[in-house]
Write a protein that holds these residues in place. Structure first.
Motif, PDB file in Angstrom:
ATOM      1  N   UNK A  54      -9.853   3.132   5.698  1.00 20.11           N
ATOM      2  CA  UNK A  54      -8.754   3.610   5.441  1.00 20.11           C
ATOM      3  C   UNK A  54      -7.685   2.699   4.952  1.00 20.11           C
ATOM      4  N   UNK A  55      -6.957   3.119   3.706  1.00 20.00           N
ATOM      5  CA  UNK A  55      -6.003   2.248   3.284  1.00 20.00           C
ATOM      6  C   UNK A  55      -4.747   2.089   3.929  1.00 20.00           C
ATOM      7  N   UNK A  56      -4.468   1.128   4.508  1.00 17.51           N
ATOM      8  CA  UNK A  56      -3.424   0.984   5.582  1.00 17.51           C
ATOM      9  C   UNK A  56      -2.399  -0.191   5.142  1.00 17.51           C
ATOM     10  N   UNK A  57      -1.222  -0.017   4.935  1.00 19.39           N
ATOM     11  CA  UNK A  57      -0.234  -0.991   4.404  1.00 19.39           C
ATOM     12  C   UNK A  57      -0.242  -2.401   5.394  1.00 19.39           C
ATOM     13  N   UNK A  58      -0.320  -2.340   6.461  1.00 20.56           N
ATOM     14  CA  UNK A  58      -0.250  -3.710   7.350  1.00 20.56           C
ATOM     15  C   UNK A  58      -1.676  -4.015   7.826  1.00 20.56           C
ATOM     16  N   UNK A  59      -2.890  -3.779   6.929  1.00 22.73           N
ATOM     17  CA  UNK A  59      -4.091  -4.065   7.327  1.00 22.73           C
ATOM     18  C   UNK A  59      -4.580  -5.317   6.803  1.00 22.73           C
ATOM     19  N   UNK A  60      -3.546  -6.440   6.735  1.00 28.02           N
ATOM     20  CA  UNK A  60      -3.844  -7.483   6.054  1.00 28.02           C
ATOM     21  C   UNK A  60      -4.129  -7.505   4.645  1.00 28.02           C
ATOM     22  N   UNK A  61      -4.608  -8.630   4.189  1.00 30.96           N
ATOM     23  CA  UNK A  61      -4.717  -8.739   2.627  1.00 30.96           C
ATOM     24  C   UNK A  61      -5.489  -7.763   1.963  1.00 30.96           C
ATOM     25  N   UNK A  62      -6.698  -7.505   2.689  1.00 27.15           N
ATOM     26  CA  UNK A  62      -7.782  -6.544   2.265  1.00 27.15           C
ATOM     27  C   UNK A  62      -7.166  -5.076   2.120  1.00 27.15           C
ATOM     28  N   UNK A  63      -6.219  -4.595   2.945  1.00 26.74           N
ATOM     29  CA  UNK A  63      -5.496  -3.719   2.774  1.00 26.74           C
ATOM     30  C   UNK A  63      -6.289  -2.277   3.520  1.00 26.74           C
ATOM     31  N   UNK A  64      -7.448  -2.497   4.217  1.00 23.93           N
ATOM     32  CA  UNK A  64      -8.151  -1.392   4.650  1.00 23.93           C
ATOM     33  C   UNK A  64      -8.559  -1.507   6.069  1.00 23.93           C
TER      34      UNK A  64
END
Length: 227
Positions: free
Chosen positions: A127-137
């Motif tokens: 899932x694409x998540x804004x606060x999920x680090x550099x990878x964003x997933x």
């Protein structure tokens, strides 16, 4: 990293049947769900290393055609024209001696590459998540658990095989690399092979920590921060 939500400090009283166990996943994002945020260093390392490993094991599998003088050597495997004189495992001495080790370790490279590809496939479908680090997933539930398990298993395999590669030289009187000057040996053998110890070991540390956290959480114990 492994995370849970609303994890109770103690198990609830009452019916403890499997259907009402505290470790039961009630929904994809609900309580007790294991999540995994892909580590940017790990993803970058795999993006760089996997094409190199494929290039490497294909060289071994296609010998002698991929070797200097072979029909398929240039331009794909041209850099090996120099390396075959650095590490005889990749050179003519091993081929002429009928050594099975180069192809055996390359077969394991192929298996590890497939496992790493599976891990990256899980990352891509996360899932694409804004606060999920550099990878964003972010992966959750079963996908997170499978991705971490596969990545961990592949990294253990890589470290084990690379350690074996070094130990063969140590216990074999450096028969494949002992002819090199120290400077050549350091930059063209120790440093390149050392990378396949350093980064997979880092993967073991990160992903192994997540597995331990998940097991502690499932057991109802407070999670300990990894140093």
């Amino acid at each position: 990293m492994v995370s849970t939500r609303s994890h109770p400090s103690t198990f609830p009283d009452g019916d403890m049947s499997p259907s009402k166990s505290p470790s039961k996943r009630t929904n994809a994002f609900g309580a007790y769900t294991w999540s995994h945020v892909p580590n940017a260093v790990i993803v970058a390392w795999l993006a760089i290393s996997l094409p190199l490993v494929v290039w490497d094991f294909m060289y071994i599998f296609l010998r002698p055609y991929s070797m200097p003088g072979g029909a398929w050597h240039a331009p794909i495997w041209s850099p090996y024209a120099y390396y075959v004189d650095v590490d005889y495992v990749y050179g003519f001495p091993a081929l002429e001696a009928g050594s099975g080790f180069p192809a055996a370790q390359s077969a394991l490279n192929a298996v590890e590459t497939a496992l790493y590809a599976v891990y990256l496939a899980y990352v891509y479908r996360g899932h694409k998540v804004a606060d999920a680090g550099v990878v964003g997933r972010k992966l959750v539930g079963r996908d997170a658990a499978l991705a971490v398990t596969v990545g961990f298993a592949a990294a253990v395999g890589t470290v084990s095989k690379t350690v074996l590669y070094w130990l063969i030289e140590y216990f074999g009187a450096y028969s494949n690399i002992g002819h090199n000057e120290p400077w050549t040996l350091f930059w063209l053998w120790i440093v390149p092979n050392g990378l396949w110890l350093l980064f997979p070991a880092y993967m073991i540390y990160i992903l192994g920590g997540e597995i331990v956290d998940g097991l502690e959480t499932a057991a109802g114990r407070p999670r300990k921060k990894v140093l």
